[in-house]
Design an enzyme around this catalytic site. Structure first.
Site, short mmCIF file in Angstrom:
data_model
loop_
_atom_site.label_atom_id
_atom_site.label_comp_id
_atom_site.label_asym_id
_atom_site.label_seq_id
_atom_site.Cartn_x
_atom_site.Cartn_y
_atom_site.Cartn_z
N CYS A 2 0.84 -1.20 0.00
CA CYS A 2 0.00 0.00 0.00
C CYS A 2 0.87 1.25 0.00
O CYS A 2 2.05 1.21 0.31
CB CYS A 2 -0.87 0.03 1.25
SG CYS A 2 -1.89 -1.42 1.43
N ARG A 27 4.09 1.35 -6.88
CA ARG A 27 4.12 0.33 -5.83
C ARG A 27 3.10 -0.79 -6.09
O ARG A 27 3.11 -1.81 -5.41
CB ARG A 27 3.83 0.98 -4.46
CG ARG A 27 4.83 2.02 -4.03
CD ARG A 27 4.29 2.89 -2.89
NE ARG A 27 4.18 2.15 -1.66
CZ ARG A 27 5.15 2.10 -0.73
NH1 ARG A 27 6.30 2.70 -0.95
NH2 ARG A 27 4.99 1.45 0.40
N TRP A 75 -2.90 -2.21 -1.57
CA TRP A 75 -2.45 -3.50 -2.11
C TRP A 75 -3.07 -4.52 -1.16
O TRP A 75 -2.60 -4.66 -0.01
CB TRP A 75 -0.93 -3.58 -2.10
CG TRP A 75 -0.38 -4.93 -2.41
CD1 TRP A 75 -0.03 -5.90 -1.52
CD2 TRP A 75 -0.15 -5.52 -3.70
NE1 TRP A 75 0.40 -7.02 -2.16
CE2 TRP A 75 0.34 -6.83 -3.50
CE3 TRP A 75 -0.31 -5.06 -5.00
CZ2 TRP A 75 0.68 -7.68 -4.57
CZ3 TRP A 75 0.02 -5.91 -6.05
CH2 TRP A 75 0.50 -7.18 -5.83
N ASN A 101 -0.71 1.17 5.87
CA ASN A 101 0.11 0.25 5.07
C ASN A 101 0.71 -0.73 6.06
O ASN A 101 1.44 -0.35 6.96
CB ASN A 101 1.21 1.00 4.32
CG ASN A 101 2.15 0.03 3.61
OD1 ASN A 101 1.75 -1.09 3.28
ND2 ASN A 101 3.38 0.44 3.39
N GLY A 102 0.39 -2.02 5.89
CA GLY A 102 0.97 -3.02 6.80
C GLY A 102 -0.05 -4.11 7.08
O GLY A 102 -1.08 -4.21 6.43
N GLU A 493 15.85 -22.62 -12.19
CA GLU A 493 15.42 -21.22 -11.93
C GLU A 493 16.56 -20.27 -12.28
O GLU A 493 16.33 -19.22 -12.90
CB GLU A 493 15.00 -21.08 -10.48
CG GLU A 493 14.70 -19.66 -10.02
CD GLU A 493 13.62 -18.95 -10.82
OE1 GLU A 493 12.91 -19.61 -11.61
OE2 GLU A 493 13.50 -17.72 -10.68
N LYS A 497 16.33 -17.23 -15.04
CA LYS A 497 16.68 -15.84 -14.73
C LYS A 497 17.65 -15.28 -15.76
O LYS A 497 17.48 -14.20 -16.29
CB LYS A 497 17.29 -15.74 -13.32
CG LYS A 497 16.31 -15.94 -12.20
CD LYS A 497 15.42 -14.76 -11.93
CE LYS A 497 14.04 -14.76 -12.47
NZ LYS A 497 13.13 -15.82 -12.44
N GLU A 500 16.05 -14.99 -19.43
CA GLU A 500 14.93 -14.06 -19.66
C GLU A 500 15.34 -12.60 -19.54
O GLU A 500 14.66 -11.72 -20.07
CB GLU A 500 13.76 -14.36 -18.73
CG GLU A 500 13.98 -14.04 -17.27
CD GLU A 500 12.69 -14.25 -16.47
OE1 GLU A 500 11.59 -13.94 -16.94
OE2 GLU A 500 12.80 -14.76 -15.35
N HIS A 516 24.55 -38.13 -19.73
CA HIS A 516 23.61 -38.67 -20.74
C HIS A 516 23.46 -37.70 -21.90
O HIS A 516 22.39 -37.62 -22.50
CB HIS A 516 22.27 -38.95 -20.06
CG HIS A 516 22.39 -39.89 -18.91
ND1 HIS A 516 22.48 -41.26 -19.04
CD2 HIS A 516 22.52 -39.64 -17.58
CE1 HIS A 516 22.64 -41.81 -17.86
NE2 HIS A 516 22.65 -40.86 -16.94
N LYS A 615 4.74 -9.33 -17.46
CA LYS A 615 4.80 -9.75 -16.05
C LYS A 615 3.74 -10.80 -15.76
O LYS A 615 3.94 -11.69 -14.94
CB LYS A 615 4.59 -8.54 -15.13
CG LYS A 615 4.72 -8.86 -13.64
CD LYS A 615 6.07 -9.44 -13.30
CE LYS A 615 6.16 -9.90 -11.86
NZ LYS A 615 7.41 -10.65 -11.57
C1 AGP Z 1 9.68 -15.67 -14.13
O1 AGP Z 1 10.75 -14.82 -13.86
C2 AGP Z 1 8.83 -15.19 -15.29
N1 AGP Z 1 8.37 -13.86 -15.05
C3 AGP Z 1 7.72 -16.17 -15.64
O2 AGP Z 1 8.29 -17.43 -15.88
C4 AGP Z 1 6.63 -16.35 -14.56
O3 AGP Z 1 7.15 -17.06 -13.46
C5 AGP Z 1 5.48 -17.16 -15.18
O4 AGP Z 1 4.95 -16.43 -16.25
C6 AGP Z 1 4.38 -17.49 -14.17
O5 AGP Z 1 3.79 -16.29 -13.73
P1 AGP Z 1 2.80 -16.37 -12.44
O6 AGP Z 1 3.64 -16.84 -11.31
O7 AGP Z 1 2.30 -14.99 -12.28
O8 AGP Z 1 1.71 -17.37 -12.77
#
Ligand code: AGP
Length: 620
Positions: A2, A27, A75, A101-102, A493, A497, A500, A516, A615
């Site tokens: 928030c 935010r 939020w 906020n909290g 992961e 990172k 992407e 393999h 996102k």
């Molecule tokens: C991860 O860094 C990416 N932004 C992407 O793989 C993301 O995790 C994926 O699109 C899933 O998104 P969500 O967790 O909002 O469902």
């Protein structure tokens, strides 16, 4: 999280408050509101779901007069995003209005006590409980607003940054904080308060950073010098001398908390965001976990023949880690599914299946569709999400919010570690309830969870060193990331990172799989990142590293502090503190987040908004 803004002074408050809310939009939020005391002593509150522009449209034909006001972007943490739950909240008499906020952890207990005194509530929020408590204190102790706020906050457990108005004291604005940030701006015959300096910086560079458990009373009545109208004391009444500082950051820098990118800010937020995500779920003695979503649906988990985890991207990696924990602690078979595959491959789903859906945004189309499919077959849906009231939690039977605040950077970091934490807590709850994990092991992991935020802070101290050696790898066209057990998903992961945000191809693999096929790729041109904490099948990972070195591969190893074996053979070593094996991903992922970030920055990539990515993937 928030955002709060407040103003008291010589100018009309409304335009300043609305502009301040726009400054705080970065935010992330889902509703907004404003409260103003006009020249006739009326306290007007206007709120709207959605964007600040919705609030402006709603208030366009309303009385927005007044030189004192407070405003809020919400939020959601408790209660759906809607107008009723939006802030500011009136007290029952409508003499008071509050923004917050909290998270107030003991709001339920406080609410029950006020209900026994005859108070009624309009919203589901913890914030409304606080303003009612302040009003109750005012009436029963016959004290002024600031004293009532102090006395009420002495009963509160949790985090807050609040601002409160009382229409009977139109020359006074009271604010307070604990755990959530609060800044006071000092102008000419006017004061500002805000969650950070972004709404303040265009009016003044003189600020006071309010400390935890401090209450600030701002008044312009008879103010002759700039700090005469400022009264700061602790919630226990100890007077404090205001320490006025000068702002030096630009507006853009302020929105990122002084970091160059949201992603780096969110990486460094993780000690706090994990603390927030465990708040109220691990008890003070650190010997018990209480997840309401599990407690209310215990039998579904205890009788489950299988747990299906469905997610995408980084959330899928969190799910893969959960598979190891749930099978180890609860001995329930787990399948981890890419939502996009699960929804189309005609899977066998039974009524006694539990489906755990993981999604930061709560809007990923494939995961939403996978849930709908599972629901249609009678499965129980439990979702792990970061956005209160998003589509996925709304269609789930139960769930657990991660409470890390909005994640702005497209590359998920703080949401990932919070997902892993929530899933580990779920696995611990099931295992303890089923009696399939020893009490000693349960207690050891719960206590160690409490240490993780500080241990992440220790890893973050290596940021400059990681930034330095990241420069030597920007030449690479390909990376391989390797790990075993709990750290095989971490390898995946780390690879995600890197690819992407830096656009360098990278693959995550179980370390043993090298033999393999992938070992044919080893060369000096392809760096190999090996996640090798001293636990599980550590010795096997060491052998894998030796196999790579024998073929002139260059190895970056993530090891446990004090490691003497890998450190002798790897080319670069990053140490993480020792912890329980199931919790190592929370530490080993941090260097991989930083490595990807710094390589991308050196390559000049758009770290926060990488090409082709969104996102939240709300289309299939
Ligand atoms: C991860 O860094 C990416 N932004 C992407 O793989 C993301 O995790 C994926 O699109 C899933 O998104 P969500 O967790 O909002 O469902």
């Amino acid at each position: 999280m928030c955002g709060i803004v407040g103003y008291i002074g010589k100018r009309k408050a409304y335009p300043i408050l609305i502009k301040g809310l726009h400054r705080l939009e970065y935010r992330g939020y889902d509703s907004a509101g404003v409260a103003l005391i006009n020249g006739q002593g009326q306290l007007n509150v206007y709120k709207a779901k959605g964007k600040v522009s919705e609030l402006e449209a709603y208030a366009a034909d309303k009385d927005t007069d007044g030189c004192i006001g407070i405003a809020h972007t919400r939020w959601a943490t408790h209660g759906e995003p809607n107008t009723v739950n939006a802030h500011p909240h009136y007290s029952e008499s409508e003499n008071l209005a509050i923004i917050h906020n909290g998270i107030i952890e003991n709001y339920a207990v406080l609410k029950a006590g006020l209900q026994q005194e005859g108070y009624t509530f309009k919203s589901e929020t913890d914030t409304e409980v606080l303003v009612q408590l302040i009003e109750y204190t005012q009436l029963n102790r016959q004290v002024d607003l600031k004293t009532a706020v102090q006395l009420a906050l002495q009963q509160v457990i949790g985090a807050y940054a609040i601002a409160v108005l009382d229409k009977r004291q139109p020359d006074t604005l009271v604010a307070a904080r604990k755990g959530s940030p609060l800044v006071v701006g000092i102008g000419e015959e006017e004061y500002f308060i805000a969650s950070d300096a972004t709404p303040i910086v265009e009016y003044t560079d003189k600020v006071i950073y309010v400390e935890d458990e401090e209450v600030v009373k701002l008044s312009t009545k008879g103010q002759s010098t700039e700090d005469e109208g400022i009264d700061i004391s602790t919630i226990n009444g100890v007077e404090k001398t205001p320490e006025i500082k000068r702002l030096e950051l630009s507006l853009s820098q302020l929105e990122k908390g002084g970091y160059p990118h949201f992603m780096l800010k969110e990486i460094f937020e993780q000690p706090r965001t994990l603390t927030d995500s465990m708040r109220g779920r691990i008890n003070v003695r650190q010997d018990n976990i209480a997840l309401s979503g599990f407690i209310d649906n215990k039998d579904r988990f205890l009788n489950a023949k299988r747990i299906i985890i469905t997610a995408c991207g980084t959330s899928w990696h969190a799910g893969l880690i959960a598979m190891y924990a749930i099978e180890e602690f609860a001995q329930i078979p787990v399948e981890v599914e890419y939502s996009s595959e699960f929804r189309y491959r005609k899977p066998v789903i039974n009524k006694d299946d539990v489906v755990v859906a993981i999604s930061q945004s709560g809007e990923t189309a494939d995961t939403l569709a996978a849930i709908q499919l599972a629901k249609s077959k009678g499965a129980f849906i439990f979702s792990i999400c970061n956005v209160v009231g998003a589509s996925i939690p709304r269609v789930s039977d139960s769930g657990c919010y991660t409470h890390v605040g909005p994640e702005i950077g497209v590359a998920s970091t703080k949401a990932f570690t919070a997902q892993v934490t929530a899933l580990t807590m779920l696995a611990l709850c099931i295992g303890r309830e089923k009696g399939t994990m020893s009490e000693d092991h349960y207690l050891a992991v719960v206590r160690e969870l409490g240490q993780i935020p500080d241990k992440i802070s220790r890893v973050l101290e290596q940021d400059a060193r990681i930034a330095d050696f990241a420069k030597t790898f920007t030449y690479a066209q390909n990376f391989i990331y390797l790990g075993r057990g709990y750290n095989y998903p971490v390898a995946m992961e780390g690879a995600l990172k890197l690819k992407e945000i830096s656009y360098i191809h990278a693959e995550g693999y179980p370390a043993a799989e090298m033999k393999h096929g992938p070992i044919a790729l080893i060369s000096q041109e392809m760096p190999v990142v090996v996640v090798a904490p001293r636990c599980g099948t550590y010795e096997k990972v060491v052998s894998n590293i030796q196999e790579i070195k024998a073929r002139k591969g260059r190895v970056i190893a993530i090891v446990t502090e004090g490691d003497e074996l890998v450190s002798k053979i790897a080319d670069y070593v990053i140490e993480v503190p020792e912890t329980e094996e199931c919790l190592t991903p929370l530490l080993t992922v941090i260097p991989l987040q930083l490595l990807a970030y710094h390589i991308a920055v050196v390559k000049g990539c758009d770290v926060d908004q990488p090409r082709n990515l969104a996102k939240s993937v709300t289309v299939e």
